[in-house]
Design a protein around this motif. Structure first.
Motif, PDB file in Angstrom:
ATOM      1  N   GLY A   7       0.803  -1.215   0.000  1.00  0.00           N
ATOM      2  CA  GLY A   7       0.000   0.000   0.000  1.00  0.00           C
ATOM      3  C   GLY A   7       0.833   1.262   0.000  1.00  0.00           C
ATOM      4  O   GLY A   7       0.496   2.232  -0.685  1.00  0.00           O
ATOM      5  N   SER A   8       1.937   1.265   0.747  1.00  0.00           N
ATOM      6  CA  SER A   8       2.709   2.510   0.814  1.00  0.00           C
ATOM      7  C   SER A   8       3.404   2.786  -0.516  1.00  0.00           C
ATOM      8  O   SER A   8       3.531   3.943  -0.930  1.00  0.00           O
ATOM      9  N   THR A   9       3.798   1.733  -1.230  1.00  0.00           N
ATOM     10  CA  THR A   9       4.395   1.930  -2.565  1.00  0.00           C
ATOM     11  C   THR A   9       3.328   2.411  -3.547  1.00  0.00           C
ATOM     12  O   THR A   9       3.576   3.308  -4.365  1.00  0.00           O
ATOM     13  N   LEU A  10       2.123   1.842  -3.437  1.00  0.00           N
ATOM     14  CA  LEU A  10       1.028   2.285  -4.322  1.00  0.00           C
ATOM     15  C   LEU A  10       0.712   3.756  -4.066  1.00  0.00           C
ATOM     16  O   LEU A  10       0.474   4.523  -5.009  1.00  0.00           O
ATOM     17  N   LEU A  11       0.765   4.155  -2.808  1.00  0.00           N
ATOM     18  CA  LEU A  11       0.528   5.571  -2.490  1.00  0.00           C
ATOM     19  C   LEU A  11       1.621   6.467  -3.058  1.00  0.00           C
ATOM     20  O   LEU A  11       1.345   7.591  -3.503  1.00  0.00           O
ATOM     21  N   GLU A  12       2.852   6.002  -3.049  1.00  0.00           N
ATOM     22  CA  GLU A  12       3.940   6.803  -3.634  1.00  0.00           C
ATOM     23  C   GLU A  12       3.742   6.958  -5.146  1.00  0.00           C
ATOM     24  O   GLU A  12       4.036   8.015  -5.713  1.00  0.00           O
ATOM     25  N   LEU A  13       3.233   5.920  -5.792  1.00  0.00           N
ATOM     26  CA  LEU A  13       2.944   6.017  -7.232  1.00  0.00           C
ATOM     27  C   LEU A  13       1.794   6.997  -7.478  1.00  0.00           C
ATOM     28  O   LEU A  13       1.811   7.752  -8.463  1.00  0.00           O
TER      29      LEU A  13
END
Ligand code: DUR
Ligand code: ZN
Length: 137
Positions: A7-13
């Protein structure tokens, strides 16, 4: 399901997608990142128009881009959305309706603001008892 990004990587994208927002009227920049069950990610940003009613939200940009690339309803596993709001941004009614049609009811929806506050909900929680076209007879 193939490898999923967290989730945190998806948020960074989603945060990177927000940098591409075209919002000269509202100056409200929104980013989204939509993950598929196959492990693809489709970014989205809001795209505005001088005819204000044509403004397209980040969430629907990501969803429509994925559909245009060949994804089908039910192919999606998560979406992240981010904007500069006091609390994590929450999708508009139009986006809730489109999410409800194209995504699994229990799909996680990750909401964030640029300051780092986050909240997680689901498609069903955002639009309980939503409209679906079921013809009589
Ligand atoms: O969840 C939301 C809410 C609003 N917007 C866009 C639509 C418009 O361009 C601007 C102001 O409403 O923000 C989004 O992209 N996503
Ligand atoms: Zn919307």
């Amino acid at each position: 399901m193939p490898e999923q990004i967290d989730g945190s990587t998806l948020l960074e994208l989603a945060r990177s997608a927000r940098d591409l927002a075209y919002a000269p009227y509202s100056h409200f920049h929104v980013g989204a990142a939509l993950q598929t069950k196959d492990g693809l990610v489709f970014p989205g940003c809001n795209v505005e128009n001088a005819a204000y009613g044509l403004c397209n939200c980040a969430e629907r940009t990501a969803l429509f881009s994925a559909m245009a690339a060949g994804c089908k309803p039910g192919d999606f596993s998560a979406i992240a959305v981010i904007a500069d709001t006091p609390e994590p941004v929450t999708p508009c009614g139009s986006c809730r309706q489109v999410l409800a049609e194209l995504c699994p009811a229990d799909m996680p929806v990750l909401l964030a603001n640029t300051a780092g506050s986050t909240r997680q909900t689901t498609v069903e929680a955002l639009l309980p008892d939503g409209f679906r076209l079921v013809l009589a007879g």
